[in-house]
Structure formats: structure tokens, C-alpha cells
Design a protein around this motif. Sequence first.
Motif, PDB file in Angstrom:
ATOM      1  N   THR B 114       0.840  -1.194   0.000  1.00 48.30           N
ATOM      2  CA  THR B 114       0.000   0.000   0.000  1.00 48.30           C
ATOM      3  C   THR B 114       0.881   1.252   0.000  1.00 48.30           C
ATOM      4  OG1 THR B 114      -1.591  -1.246   1.287  1.00 48.30           O
ATOM      5  CG2 THR B 114      -1.913   1.136   1.194  1.00 48.30           C
ATOM      6  N   LYS B 115       1.917   1.206   0.814  1.00 46.93           N
ATOM      7  CA  LYS B 115       2.801   2.371   0.880  1.00 46.93           C
ATOM      8  C   LYS B 115       3.502   2.609  -0.456  1.00 46.93           C
ATOM      9  CE  LYS B 115       3.802   2.878   5.829  1.00 46.93           C
ATOM     10  NZ  LYS B 115       2.458   3.384   6.117  1.00 46.93           N
ATOM     11  N   CYS B 116       3.854   1.526  -1.124  1.00 40.14           N
ATOM     12  CA  CYS B 116       4.518   1.659  -2.424  1.00 40.14           C
ATOM     13  C   CYS B 116       3.558   2.216  -3.467  1.00 40.14           C
ATOM     14  CB  CYS B 116       5.089   0.319  -2.893  1.00 40.14           C
ATOM     15  SG  CYS B 116       6.515  -0.208  -1.930  1.00 40.14           S
ATOM     16  N   GLU B 117       2.304   1.798  -3.404  1.00 37.57           N
ATOM     17  CA  GLU B 117       1.316   2.343  -4.349  1.00 37.57           C
ATOM     18  C   GLU B 117       1.134   3.843  -4.102  1.00 37.57           C
ATOM     19  OE1 GLU B 117       0.130   0.722  -6.883  1.00 37.57           O
ATOM     20  OE2 GLU B 117       0.824  -1.272  -6.296  1.00 37.57           O
ATOM     21  N   ASP B 118       1.163   4.229  -2.821  1.00 32.44           N
ATOM     22  CA  ASP B 118       0.985   5.638  -2.467  1.00 32.44           C
ATOM     23  C   ASP B 118       2.202   6.464  -2.841  1.00 32.44           C
ATOM     24  OD1 ASP B 118      -1.397   4.915  -1.444  1.00 32.44           O
ATOM     25  OD2 ASP B 118      -0.827   5.061   0.689  1.00 32.44           O
ATOM     26  N   ASP B 119       3.353   5.847  -2.756  1.00 33.92           N
ATOM     27  CA  ASP B 119       4.618   6.566  -3.012  1.00 33.92           C
ATOM     28  C   ASP B 119       5.438   5.763  -4.010  1.00 33.92           C
ATOM     29  OD1 ASP B 119       7.021   7.855  -3.017  1.00 33.92           O
ATOM     30  OD2 ASP B 119       7.453   7.576  -0.876  1.00 33.92           O
ATOM     31  N   PRO B 120       5.117   5.921  -5.286  1.00 35.85           N
ATOM     32  CA  PRO B 120       5.809   5.105  -6.303  1.00 35.85           C
ATOM     33  C   PRO B 120       7.323   5.270  -6.252  1.00 35.85           C
ATOM     34  CG  PRO B 120       4.011   6.347  -7.279  1.00 35.85           C
ATOM     35  CD  PRO B 120       4.156   6.844  -5.872  1.00 35.85           C
ATOM     36  N   ARG B 121       7.784   6.432  -5.809  1.00 33.14           N
ATOM     37  CA  ARG B 121       9.225   6.656  -5.686  1.00 33.14           C
ATOM     38  C   ARG B 121       9.817   5.645  -4.688  1.00 33.14           C
ATOM     39  NH1 ARG B 121      13.775   7.973  -7.848  1.00 33.14           N
ATOM     40  NH2 ARG B 121      15.313   8.389  -6.241  1.00 33.14           N
ATOM     41  N   LEU B 122       9.118   5.437  -3.568  1.00 32.42           N
ATOM     42  CA  LEU B 122       9.545   4.446  -2.584  1.00 32.42           C
ATOM     43  C   LEU B 122       9.474   3.050  -3.206  1.00 32.42           C
ATOM     44  CD1 LEU B 122      10.282   3.553   0.354  1.00 32.42           C
ATOM     45  CD2 LEU B 122       7.817   3.397   0.784  1.00 32.42           C
ATOM     46  N   GLY B 123       8.389   2.826  -3.940  1.00 32.22           N
ATOM     47  CA  GLY B 123       8.220   1.527  -4.601  1.00 32.22           C
ATOM     48  C   GLY B 123       9.384   1.230  -5.537  1.00 32.22           C
ATOM     49  N   TYR B 124       9.782   2.275  -6.292  1.00 34.45           N
ATOM     50  CA  TYR B 124      10.873   2.083  -7.240  1.00 34.45           C
ATOM     51  C   TYR B 124      12.193   1.812  -6.513  1.00 34.45           C
ATOM     52  CZ  TYR B 124      14.223   3.096 -10.936  1.00 34.45           C
ATOM     53  OH  TYR B 124      15.262   3.025 -11.819  1.00 34.45           O
ATOM     54  N   LEU B 125      12.405   2.562  -5.417  1.00 34.26           N
ATOM     55  CA  LEU B 125      13.628   2.362  -4.626  1.00 34.26           C
ATOM     56  C   LEU B 125      13.714   0.933  -4.108  1.00 34.26           C
ATOM     57  CD1 LEU B 125      13.936   5.638  -2.512  1.00 34.26           C
ATOM     58  CD2 LEU B 125      15.667   4.636  -4.002  1.00 34.26           C
ATOM     59  N   LEU B 126      12.599   0.472  -3.550  1.00 30.00           N
ATOM     60  CA  LEU B 126      12.596  -0.885  -2.993  1.00 30.00           C
ATOM     61  C   LEU B 126      12.771  -1.923  -4.099  1.00 30.00           C
ATOM     62  CD1 LEU B 126       9.845  -0.821  -0.208  1.00 30.00           C
ATOM     63  CD2 LEU B 126      12.328  -0.673   0.036  1.00 30.00           C
ATOM     64  N   LEU B 127      12.121  -1.664  -5.203  1.00 25.72           N
ATOM     65  CA  LEU B 127      12.177  -2.609  -6.321  1.00 25.72           C
ATOM     66  C   LEU B 127      13.606  -2.719  -6.864  1.00 25.72           C
ATOM     67  CD1 LEU B 127      10.074  -4.356  -7.661  1.00 25.72           C
ATOM     68  CD2 LEU B 127       9.882  -2.651  -9.466  1.00 25.72           C
ATOM     69  N   LYS B 128      14.300  -1.579  -6.936  1.00 28.06           N
ATOM     70  CA  LYS B 128      15.693  -1.608  -7.414  1.00 28.06           C
ATOM     71  C   LYS B 128      16.568  -2.453  -6.494  1.00 28.06           C
ATOM     72  CE  LYS B 128      16.815   2.755  -8.113  1.00 28.06           C
ATOM     73  NZ  LYS B 128      17.628   3.946  -8.456  1.00 28.06           N
ATOM     74  N   ARG B 129      16.345  -2.283  -5.191  1.00 29.90           N
ATOM     75  CA  ARG B 129      17.155  -3.040  -4.239  1.00 29.90           C
ATOM     76  C   ARG B 129      16.802  -4.520  -4.292  1.00 29.90           C
ATOM     77  NH1 ARG B 129      18.423   0.907   0.772  1.00 29.90           N
ATOM     78  NH2 ARG B 129      18.945   2.682  -0.530  1.00 29.90           N
ATOM     79  N   LEU B 130      15.548  -4.763  -4.471  1.00 31.42           N
ATOM     80  CA  LEU B 130      15.115  -6.146  -4.572  1.00 31.42           C
ATOM     81  C   LEU B 130      15.689  -6.785  -5.842  1.00 31.42           C
ATOM     82  CD1 LEU B 130      13.341  -7.945  -2.839  1.00 31.42           C
ATOM     83  CD2 LEU B 130      11.443  -7.444  -4.371  1.00 31.42           C
TER      84      LEU B 130
END
Lengths: 380, 157, 265
Positions: B114-130
Motif C-alpha cells: 500500500t505504501k509503495c502504491e501511495d509513493d511510487p518513488r519508494l516503490g521504485y527504490l525498494l524494487l531496485k534493491r530487490l
Amino acid sequence: MSTGILPAERLDALIGELWAAGYTVIGPVREGGALLYDEVRGSEDLPVGLVDRQEGGRYFLEPSGDGRFFGHTVAATPWKRFLDPPRRRLWRAERRNGQLHFLVETEEEVRFAFLGVRACDLHGIRIRSAVAEAGPEPDEALLDRRRSALMVAVQCTRAGGTCFCADLGTGPAVDLPADLVLTELLEDGPHRFLAESRTEAGAKILQRLSLGPAGEVDRAAAARAVAATRRTLAERSPRLEREGLRELLYRQLESPLWDEVAGRCLSCANCTLVCPTCFCSAVEDVTDLEGARLERWHRADSCFTAEFSQIHGGPVRASTRARYRQWLVHKLAYWSDQFGEPGCVGCGRCITWCPVGIDLTEVVRDLRRREAEESGERER
Amino acid sequence: MITAAELAAAHPFLAGLDPERAAFLAGCARLARFRAGEFLTREGQAAESCFLLLEGRVSVEIHVPGGGARPLLTARGGEVVGWSWLVPPFRYRFDARALVPTRALSLAAQCVRTKCEDDPRLGYLLLKRLAAALLDRLQEARLQLADLYAAPAGGRR
Amino acid sequence: MREVPRRYRVAARREEFPGTTTLDLQPVEPSPAADFAPGRFAMLGTFAGEVPISLAGVESYPTLRHTVRAVGGASAALAELGEGEELWLRGPFGRGWPVDDLVRGPVVIVAGGLGLAPLRPLLLALEARGVALSLFYGMRRPEEMLYRQEVVGWAARFPVHLSADRADPGWSGTVGVITRPLAQAPIPAEAGVALCGPEVMMRLAARLLVERGLDPGRIYLSMERNMHCATGHCGHCQWGPWFVCRDGPVFRYAEVAPWLDLREV
């Protein structure tokens, strides 16, 4: 040391002196359609009146129209087969009651006199000997054979079709201390040789021949003959540019050109067989059927064979591309790192005897040209 | 309750995350402890958490009937286990079992999504690390498959 | 080259695991002292052929230890030799591990599979001189671990990371590639490194260690090529400008790094 004139009809006297001094005389002889180096008993064994025509993938003999003994250039096979016999037994072993017994091979001592060694081949012999000397365990057998051999060099009064010694500084004039140096002359006098000794051993041979003195005319004729060869070579020079050669090859190890050459190369190993400096060999053990006796043989090998680079999983150089690249880059670049100079003397044999006429100098020129073109494109 | 600063310092996966986003994500995190033998994830079950291992050792494995657990890799502190939380069908692909007492940050999957959907920038950061972690895992798995230490078939000497 | 090999006898043999045997070899006749330094190799032969085998130990010179894996006719014949049986030895050859540089310590030893064999004498020499060591040892399966008893002893004295590609649940090491613990474990930036194993493993490990800030001039690796005459005259073991038998088998990573990335050289 000393100089004299050897009349052409007294060449047999020279050959006789060499045999008499205990040397096995090896020189150019005709074998089928080509010249090889083999035993020479007298001047009639030499290819008198023949010249060789050499070009990429082609070799033939034709009449010279004159009576020269050494009108040809380099013979097909290099001298290395005498200094580094392509097949020889190193030692033998026997297994008796579970114990191993070894027998050292004592080699028959042969002292060779090489008659008609060209400037490039003298360098080839020097370079091959440097390989044998290198490292903590020199190849003493080869070095012994080299040390006991007598070199009767002949200066080239004609350039062969595939030669490029001038580019490598290995010819056409004989610049190494051969024991004797002959220049065959037809002009300004009768058919004769200007003979110079450059070592004690050479001087002794000349002394026994009690030659007449060489005059200014003879020296000038010899200088002119070699200069003419140098001019021919200069006209087609540079076939192989030495400047930056090693660095060029190291930059171009992944060039697509290697694939193109590999498309023509048959991996036949001819170039390695005829090269005066190629030294690769294999050791091979042969056992009898009972498994009681074993012989260790040394035999010539070639980096073009599949097994050459075998490690436990398979060959390191599986492709023809990799093998051709290994051969050329070894000769012209790795060799410089290993022994301080390129392993090529410009004799041209690898070009002549390549069945598809691959010319290493052309490969290098292509690499250079393409690199220049690419850097030109980048700059635009 | 875990503070944002604790969270960002606790695990390399979150290192360097800006304080605001770390605080945002801290709301999804809790500290989890596992005894030796306890499962962090079970193959086929809903992927409700992602585990950022703090210390301990976890065996990622698959259960083979008749053969028991087949270990596939061992994860240690600093690694991430339970990556199925991000993409449907949100089901764990493997068992993850603690080999020794293990501590992990457990990120609640629904909360992070949910937080990633709300903050795609955070989503992208996490996705890159993943993605980086996944790439390492994939390379390692392929190297294991390559069987580099095996005796060569058809060796000659 | 004309030199005749020396006779050796198998004084003791231990099967490490099926197909891989450690042999203790004693000279049959008094032989001249030779420098069997860690990282050098010898050519071991029987009537089935001759192969290059790294020295795996010289604790009780002149008895030599070698570990042989049966991969072809010659190596299988060696691995199958019984105690008291004879074989021949030529060597030692090559440049070994630079003990004098590594002794400045600390040292990270990275072994893969049979690669532990040439590292063992180095490890023992460095430990004897008080160097802080850590060992990373990757293997196919725990059953294919060399020197198991010794490894257990080492693990009690310095950090030992064991990693297997495949293992049963009882395995106390990790499952996975050795570069994983190598990436995670604390390694001081001033450490020297000795690497031996499959070339792919060495390439990846060296790259990773350089990324972790280690000096490529103090990372050493031992190369395998087709050693034949072992004296630099036959040309078979050439790798770029080097004769592996004479200039190696141990090389400094800083010098050879570009060549490791080239194929089929």
C-alpha cells in the motif's frame, strides 16, 4: 677476420674441407618440386641453375638461366629439424618386480655444418636458441647441437617472393657472426664466391683452402648484389611495420578479423612446421604391450591441434579463430614479452606454404587499417 | 514499535533510505524472532511478510516427499528472505527455516504494498534493491547449477 | 629435458572421497634437495601417463603429499596406486605462493573444490608464522571435502567458511556459492588473498574482493593450463604472454586480470 675468393669450381673443395673437419654438411637440395635442407656431399647435390618462385600458397622451381648454386632463397623447411629433431627419444623406463628403472638416452653426437644459411635463418636459429636457453632448465641438447654447428652463410642476391626480412632487420645482409659468409658473384669476373670468415673455426677452413685474395672489384660486386636485394625488399616495404606492433595486437585480440581469417584457415599446422622459430613440442610415452617397458619421446607439435591446449575439461582454444590468433599473436607480440623481440624473421615460409595463402603481414595490415578507420569514424 | 532511524540502520537493504521514507516504512515493520527449526515461510502459503534477516541463519529449501528438506541456499544476517510479497499471487515459493536462533525485521506485505502504491518513488527504490538482491541470487543459483567443482566428463589425463 | 625422473614410492594413501586420493610419496633413492615450496607442482607419472599435480604438503620432507583426482587414464592410475607401489616424479616446477609478501598478513584463503590442495601447504606455512588467517572453501557437496579432519581443526583456530553447492539438511556449512560469504564476512582491506579453484570462481572472487577495496596487487591465484614438459620449452601451457609452468602457476591478479576476461587465449 679473413677474406678470399673461392672460384665456383672450387666449391667442392670447401664442402670437402667441411666433411674432413668432421662436420655433417647440410645444404639446399632438390627434393621433388621443392628445395629442402639435407646432406650435401658435393656441389652436384646443390640446386645449381634453379630459382624458387614463392607467393602466397604457391611455390615452384624454375631454371635460373645461369649457373648459380645459391640463386634460390630459403628452402621449404627450416634448419630447426637438425638442431631440434622433430622426433627423438628422451629416456626409457622398465618395470621389474614393481621397481622402476630409468635409462638416460645418450644422443649420437653430430656436428653439423650448415651450408647456405640465409641472414633471416641465422636470426631464426639465434631466436630458437634463445628459447632453449630461457628458464631455469635450458634445453641443453639443442644448445649443444647449436654450439657444435658451423654456419656457412650465403648472402641473398635476390629477394624471394614472400620475404620481408628488411622489415624485421634480419636481412638481407648477413649481420650475425656466422663462421663463414659467402656471396655468390657472376659479374665483373668469373663465377666465384667472396668468402669471409668471421670466427676462428671459419678462418681455419679458409686457411686450408688457400684462397686467392679478394679485390676491391669483388667487394664492390658483393655489396651491389646485396644492395639490389635490399632495394627489391624496400620497394614492397613495409609489409610488416614493427612500430607499435605488440600494442596493436593486444588492442585487437577481439577483432572480428580473426573470425574472417579463421574462415580461411584450415588449421593444417603448415605454418608452424615451416617456421624457423616455432618451437612447440610434446612429450609422448609409448609402452610395450606387457606394460613393462616405456619410452619417452619428444616430438614436434603445433598450437593448431585440438589437443594442444587441453586442460582437464577440454581444449582452452577450441576454435580455429583462437588457434590462429594464438599463433600470430604469439609470434609477433607474446614473444616480445617472453624473449624481448618478435619471434618472426621475415623468411616468408608461412605465407608460401599456407595452402590457402594466408599472409600474416596482410592480417596485421588489415588490423591496423581497420583500427585507423574506426578511430577516424569515432573522431568524425 | 521500531523507529525510522533504527530501521534504516538495521539492515543493508534499507541503508541510505531517506528519513521520511524510513519513517513511512517503519510503520510496517516489527521485530521477529525464530527458534532453531522454526519456519519463516512455508511454500504455498500466503506471503504476508518479507524478512530482512538481522542475525542468524536460515535455510531456504524445498520439501521433497520421501527425501525431506532439500536445502537450496543458506541466508544469513544482511540478506532478505520471502520475496513473494510483492507480486501476485502473493504466495511463498519456498520454505525458509531458521537453522539457529534468528532475528529478522518482518515487513508486513500488505502494508508495504500500500505504501509503495501511495509513493511510487519508494516503490521504485525498494524494487531496485530487490532486483539487485534477486540478480545476485539468480547468478549464484546458476553457478551452483554449473557444477564448477565437478570432475570433468571425458577428462584425458 | 633429458633429465630422467626420480623414483618415488607411495608411503601412505588416503581416499578423500571416491575418485580422489591423497598420496604421501617417499623418494626411493636419495635425491638432491629441491625447493618444494607451497604452490609449486610436480609431474607425477606411471606407465599410464604423466600429469601435473600441485604439491599439497611437505611437512615431513623429503616425504611429499599430493592429492590426485582421477579424471583420465594417467590420473586414475595415480589415484589407484597402493602403498609401496612406485611412480616417478619430475620437478618441482614453477613459481609458488609469495609467502614473503603474504606473511605480512592478514591473509584470506579462497579455495574451490580440489583447489584446496595447493593452498594447504601455504595455509600451514602462514599459520606456523602466526599470520591471521581466514579460509573460504567452496565445494560441490560436503562429501567432497578435502582434508576433513584438518579443516575441522582449522575451524577451531581461525574463521573457516564452508559452502557447498548441494548438501543435506545436516550440513553445518552454508549451501550456495563461496562468493556469498566472501561478500559478507568482515575482511580487512589490507588483507592478502590466495585463490585456487575453477577459473570462473577465481575470476568472480577476485573481482568481488577488488570491489570490496582489496589491493589487486596482493591477490594471488593459481592457474591451470596444459603443463606438459613443465620447463617452459614445449609451449603447451601458454596463456597470453606467459608460460604457466614457468611464470606461474601462481600469478598476481593485478598482472593477469585483463587476460582472465579474454576467452580462448
